[in-house]
Design a protein around this motif. Structure first.
Motif, mmCIF file in Angstrom:
data_model
loop_
_atom_site.group_PDB
_atom_site.id
_atom_site.type_symbol
_atom_site.label_atom_id
_atom_site.label_comp_id
_atom_site.label_asym_id
_atom_site.label_seq_id
_atom_site.Cartn_x
_atom_site.Cartn_y
_atom_site.Cartn_z
ATOM 1 N N MET A 188 0.849 -1.173 0.000
ATOM 2 C CA MET A 188 0.000 0.000 0.000
ATOM 3 C C MET A 188 0.897 1.239 0.000
ATOM 4 S SD MET A 188 -3.016 1.297 2.607
ATOM 5 C CE MET A 188 -2.557 0.120 3.788
ATOM 6 N N VAL A 189 0.575 2.198 -0.824
ATOM 7 C CA VAL A 189 1.333 3.437 -0.932
ATOM 8 C C VAL A 189 0.664 4.497 -0.067
ATOM 9 C CG1 VAL A 189 2.103 5.247 -2.491
ATOM 10 C CG2 VAL A 189 2.069 2.870 -3.265
ATOM 11 N N ASN A 190 1.445 5.159 0.780
ATOM 12 C CA ASN A 190 0.870 6.190 1.653
ATOM 13 C C ASN A 190 1.045 7.584 1.092
ATOM 14 O OD1 ASN A 190 -0.106 4.463 3.650
ATOM 15 N ND2 ASN A 190 1.903 4.292 4.551
ATOM 16 N N GLU A 191 2.192 7.866 0.527
ATOM 17 C CA GLU A 191 2.453 9.182 -0.036
ATOM 18 C C GLU A 191 3.270 9.010 -1.301
ATOM 19 O OE1 GLU A 191 6.387 10.518 2.367
ATOM 20 O OE2 GLU A 191 4.506 10.650 3.449
ATOM 21 N N THR A 192 2.952 9.807 -2.288
ATOM 22 C CA THR A 192 3.597 9.653 -3.582
ATOM 23 C C THR A 192 3.766 11.002 -4.242
ATOM 24 O OG1 THR A 192 2.414 7.555 -3.785
ATOM 25 C CG2 THR A 192 3.507 8.358 -5.739
ATOM 26 N N ARG A 193 4.864 11.167 -4.944
ATOM 27 C CA ARG A 193 5.109 12.384 -5.708
ATOM 28 C C ARG A 193 4.439 12.272 -7.073
ATOM 29 N NH1 ARG A 193 9.370 15.848 -4.073
ATOM 30 N NH2 ARG A 193 10.429 15.066 -2.237
ATOM 31 N N TRP A 194 4.237 13.434 -7.710
ATOM 32 C CA TRP A 194 3.579 13.508 -9.008
ATOM 33 C C TRP A 194 4.226 12.566 -10.018
ATOM 34 C CZ3 TRP A 194 5.012 14.649 -13.957
ATOM 35 C CH2 TRP A 194 4.005 14.976 -14.856
ATOM 36 N N ARG A 195 5.544 12.632 -10.146
ATOM 37 C CA ARG A 195 6.261 11.828 -11.145
ATOM 38 C C ARG A 195 6.053 10.328 -10.920
ATOM 39 N NH1 ARG A 195 9.345 13.491 -14.788
ATOM 40 N NH2 ARG A 195 9.807 15.474 -13.796
ATOM 41 N N GLU A 196 6.053 9.911 -9.641
ATOM 42 C CA GLU A 196 5.832 8.502 -9.320
ATOM 43 C C GLU A 196 4.405 8.073 -9.674
ATOM 44 O OE1 GLU A 196 6.756 8.932 -5.248
ATOM 45 O OE2 GLU A 196 8.881 8.459 -5.500
ATOM 46 N N LEU A 197 3.437 8.922 -9.342
ATOM 47 C CA LEU A 197 2.047 8.621 -9.689
ATOM 48 C C LEU A 197 1.849 8.493 -11.188
ATOM 49 C CD1 LEU A 197 -0.037 10.894 -7.296
ATOM 50 C CD2 LEU A 197 0.017 8.402 -7.348
ATOM 51 N N LYS A 198 2.480 9.391 -11.918
ATOM 52 C CA LYS A 198 2.359 9.350 -13.378
ATOM 53 C C LYS A 198 2.973 8.066 -13.933
ATOM 54 C CE LYS A 198 3.104 12.051 -17.574
ATOM 55 N NZ LYS A 198 4.088 11.387 -18.363
ATOM 56 N N ALA A 199 4.130 7.678 -13.423
ATOM 57 C CA ALA A 199 4.786 6.451 -13.883
ATOM 58 C C ALA A 199 3.930 5.220 -13.572
ATOM 59 C CB ALA A 199 6.167 6.320 -13.238
ATOM 60 N N ILE A 200 3.330 5.192 -12.390
ATOM 61 C CA ILE A 200 2.447 4.071 -12.025
ATOM 62 C C ILE A 200 1.243 4.027 -12.951
ATOM 63 C CG2 ILE A 200 0.875 3.226 -10.231
ATOM 64 C CD1 ILE A 200 2.933 4.391 -8.179
ATOM 65 N N THR A 201 0.656 5.182 -13.206
ATOM 66 C CA THR A 201 -0.507 5.270 -14.086
ATOM 67 C C THR A 201 -0.179 4.786 -15.490
ATOM 68 O OG1 THR A 201 -1.388 7.120 -12.804
ATOM 69 C CG2 THR A 201 -2.238 6.837 -15.049
ATOM 70 N N GLU A 202 0.948 5.240 -16.029
ATOM 71 C CA GLU A 202 1.351 4.820 -17.373
ATOM 72 C C GLU A 202 1.626 3.321 -17.422
ATOM 73 O OE1 GLU A 202 3.311 8.894 -19.154
ATOM 74 O OE2 GLU A 202 4.600 7.568 -17.975
ATOM 75 N N SER A 203 2.201 2.790 -16.368
ATOM 76 C CA SER A 203 2.464 1.353 -16.309
ATOM 77 C C SER A 203 1.155 0.562 -16.310
ATOM 78 C CB SER A 203 3.273 1.032 -15.054
ATOM 79 O OG SER A 203 3.466 -0.341 -14.912
ATOM 80 N N LEU A 204 0.186 1.024 -15.527
ATOM 81 C CA LEU A 204 -1.103 0.332 -15.461
ATOM 82 C C LEU A 204 -1.869 0.433 -16.772
ATOM 83 C CD1 LEU A 204 -2.244 1.364 -11.873
ATOM 84 C CD2 LEU A 204 -1.583 -0.928 -12.632
ATOM 85 N N LEU A 205 -1.790 1.598 -17.419
ATOM 86 C CA LEU A 205 -2.489 1.795 -18.687
ATOM 87 C C LEU A 205 -1.759 1.172 -19.869
ATOM 88 C CD1 LEU A 205 -3.602 5.530 -18.364
ATOM 89 C CD2 LEU A 205 -5.031 3.484 -18.133
ATOM 90 N N GLY A 206 -0.450 1.000 -19.720
ATOM 91 C CA GLY A 206 0.351 0.448 -20.812
ATOM 92 C C GLY A 206 0.579 1.446 -21.936
ATOM 93 N N ARG A 207 0.510 2.733 -21.605
ATOM 94 C CA ARG A 207 0.747 3.776 -22.618
ATOM 95 C C ARG A 207 1.175 5.059 -21.923
ATOM 96 N NH1 ARG A 207 -3.381 7.540 -22.910
ATOM 97 N NH2 ARG A 207 -5.302 6.966 -21.856
ATOM 98 N N GLU A 208 1.727 5.976 -22.730
ATOM 99 C CA GLU A 208 2.145 7.271 -22.215
ATOM 100 C C GLU A 208 0.939 8.174 -21.994
ATOM 101 O OE1 GLU A 208 4.785 11.126 -23.615
ATOM 102 O OE2 GLU A 208 5.019 9.231 -24.668
ATOM 103 N N VAL A 209 1.005 8.967 -20.935
ATOM 104 C CA VAL A 209 -0.028 9.964 -20.644
ATOM 105 C C VAL A 209 0.647 11.324 -20.691
ATOM 106 C CG1 VAL A 209 -1.654 10.806 -18.899
ATOM 107 C CG2 VAL A 209 -1.264 8.348 -19.147
ATOM 108 N N LYS A 210 0.038 12.261 -21.392
ATOM 109 C CA LYS A 210 0.587 13.610 -21.484
ATOM 110 C C LYS A 210 0.607 14.257 -20.098
ATOM 111 C CE LYS A 210 0.850 13.806 -25.998
ATOM 112 N NZ LYS A 210 2.099 13.778 -26.684
#
Length: 58
Positions: A1-23
């Protein structure tokens, strides 16, 4: 479980889950919407889930 996350980390996790780049602007907009909806809190450079039910689901 993640308690605190920086913007860049959240974006990387999101892109990994989606399997594509997000602007950057699109991700920032979506994250601001979550903050405005009071699902996520931003403190300094870190983001936190507010509702404990969402924390359990992650």
């Amino acid at each position: 479980m993640v308690n605190e996350t920086r913007w860049r980390e959240l974006k990387a996790i999101t892109e990994s889950l989606l399997g594509r780049e997000v602007k950057d602007w699109s991700f920032t907009h979506a994250l601001k919407q979550l903050v405005n909806a009071r699902l996520v809190r931003k403190i300094n450079d870190y983001y936190f889930l507010i509702d404990s039910m969402y924390k359990l689901a992650s």
